[in-house]
Design an enzyme around this catalytic site. Structure first.
Site, short mmCIF file in Angstrom:
data_model
loop_
_atom_site.label_atom_id
_atom_site.label_comp_id
_atom_site.label_asym_id
_atom_site.label_seq_id
_atom_site.Cartn_x
_atom_site.Cartn_y
_atom_site.Cartn_z
CE LYS A 1 -3.82 1.82 2.99
NZ LYS A 1 -4.48 1.37 4.39
CB SER B 1 -8.00 3.20 3.50
OG SER B 1 -6.78 2.34 4.37
CB SER C 1 -7.54 0.02 6.36
OG SER C 1 -8.71 1.01 6.27
#
Lengths: 54, 449
Positions: free
Chosen positions: B77, B154, B178
């Site tokens: 990420k 997320s 997330s």
């Protein structure tokens, strides 16, 4: 500090989060609580001895 | 059965981590071929799915390390630092920022020999409100099971990359869901370990006290393999012990103020319980010390206040550079009173203590993650409800290990899921249940078209 141009939006959102917070229990014992997990997280790890914010 | 090497270069066959390691050990595929297959899939699909924000093709090809994950391409990420690569966390506030050093977790993963493909999609600063505003530097990632639908956030690119074989595993970060929400939305397995086991250092903080990194993989076994390689644990071996005798506490009710899980999620949940029961798990109904809905209220108060504290200077100086979701979250956080923040923390402390006692009678909690199927992207309130109406925050508040895995598919082909939680340090119990379930069902044989 809230930027003035977003004051109205901030007030609206504050109402929402206050409604959420109002649902939390409040009837806690009137005594000193044990260590707070947020404090543990912000003062570093007992394992590593790392001090990030303390 | 060993899949012929040429098959790995085709789009139709995506190996698991376990499968890729096996064929490489047998000499049926070389690491370069596994990598090229991933790069081919990225080239073919990322233009539509937007899962990879920064591809480091040369860096991945140049990776010649040896270790337990040699030849297993992965992505991370874009809120973790990787030396020499951009780390903008999908924000105009960090435009042009290049990381100088690797985050410690990246260093740990490099030592396994796994080639890093690049940086994966995220919501701005790894946070938000659940709403999609289409106002960030990169377009939102798309769910490969239905590109009109949301990927879960997320860590929006991590599940997409793994489900489509762009990467064989991915690292996300999770504050209140997330890692687990993208795993649920894309049919993957997402895992949170006991806090502190995997370092968050070098990752852009969302909160001070709830952020955790976690792997997203296609199978629970793959997650165990990755974690064993990084941490020296024996989760794959422990997870192979089966579910017999595991004390599984089932929690269906999310509590007041939250809807019941959607019907197809609930049906798959019950079918999965039957499987675990047949495998010898001891299933009992249970209640958490406080319902998930109360944990969610506390986590929202803590999360908003801590995010606002971390990013207050940027909110004050450059709010116009923020996307609406990040700005709204921070503005809400500015409205949290100290008394309310402490009320949330007191609930958190009491809940954490009560869960310690809960584990005397149970090994694993089984419940839902989110209460919804993957929503249509940007359609409100569907999109926000997917993120905000969940049973994910008990694990966030109490720092419990947690795992989300696929339990089947809806009539329209969308992934269904459940969530497990366990006591800190008892990840093996969670993997026993998850790997036993996985081995007894065939949900891992289906990939998005």
């Amino acid at each position: 500090m809230i930027p003035p141009q977003y004051a109205a939006r901030a007030a609206e959102l504050a109402k929402g989060i206050t409604i959420i917070a109002a649902r939390l229990p409040r009837d806690w014992p009137k005594e000193h609580p044990p260590a707070n997990p947020a404090c543990e997280a912000t003062t570093g790890s007992a394992k590593t001895g790392e001090q990030k914010y303390g | 059965m060993i899949t012929p090497v040429h098959t790995y270069c085709m789009q139709s066959v995506i190996p698991t981590v376990a499968g890729a390691l096996t064929v490489m050990a047998e000499g049926s595929a070389r690491p370069e071929e596994i990598l090229e297959a991933c790069l081919t899939r990225i080239a073919a699909r990322n233009g539509t799915l937007h899962a990879v924000h920064y591809l480091d093709e040369a860096g991945a090809r140049a990776m010649h390390g040896t270790g337990p994950l040699t030849g297993i391409p992965w992505g991370i990420k874009d809120n973790f630092d990787v030396a020499g690569l951009p780390c903008i966390a999908n924000s105009r506030l960090r435009a042009g920022r290049i990381a100088a050093t690797d985050a410690p977790l990246v260093t740990m993963l490099r030592q396994t020999g796994a080639p890093l493909l690049g940086k994966l999609a995220t919501w701005e600063y790894g946070t938000g409100t659940g709403a999609e505003h289409f106002d960030l530097p990169n377009p939102p990632a798309r769910n490969p099971w239905d590109t009109a639908r949301f990927t879960g956030g997320s860590s929006t690119g991590a599940g997409v990359a793994v489900a489509t074989g762009m990467a064989l595993f991915a690292i996300g970060s999770d504050t209140t869901g997330s890692v687990r929400l993208p795993a649920a939305a894309t049919g993957c397995c997402g895992v949170l370990m006991t806090p502190g086991v995997l370092p968050m250092a070098g990752g852009l903080p969302n909160t001070y006290s709830m952020d955790r990194p976690g792997p997203i993989t296609w199978t629970a076994e793959d997650a165990a393999i990755v974690l064993d390689a990084v941490l020296g644990t024996q989760l794959r071996a422990a997870g192979s012990a089966g579910a017999k005798g595991l004390r599984v506490a089932v929690v269906r009710d999310p509590g007041p103020g939250l809807p019941a899980a959607q019907a197809e999620l609930a049906a798959a949940f019950e079918a999965g319980l039957s499987v675990l029961s047949r495998l010898g798990a001891r299933i009992t109904d249970a209640k958490l010390p406080w319902p998930a809905s109360t944990c969610l209220d506390a986590a929202r108060v803590i999360g908003a206040a801590e995010s606002a504290s971390i990013h207050e200077d940027e909110l004050h100086k450059t709010p116009e550079l923020m996307g609406a979701a990040l700005r709204d979250k921070l503005l809400a956080g500015m409205g949290v009173s100290a008394v309310d923040y402490l009320a949330a923390q007191r609930l958190r402390r009491a809940f954490t203590d009560a869960m310690e006692r809960f584990w005397d009678a149970h090994d694993v909690v089984l419940c839902f993650g989110t209460l919804h199927l993957p929503p249509r992207l940007g359609v409100e309130p569907e999109s926000s409800n997917y993120t905000m109406e969940t049973m994910l925050t008990p694990a966030s508040l109490a720092g419990l290990p947690a795992l989300v895995q696929c339990t089947g598919f809806s009539e329209t082909g969308l992934p269904l899921h459940w969530q497990m939680m366990t006591r800190q340090g008892n990840e093996a119990a969670m993997f026993r249940a998850a790997m036993a379930f996985e081995g007894a069902t065939d949900w891992r044989s289906r990939r998005p078209a």
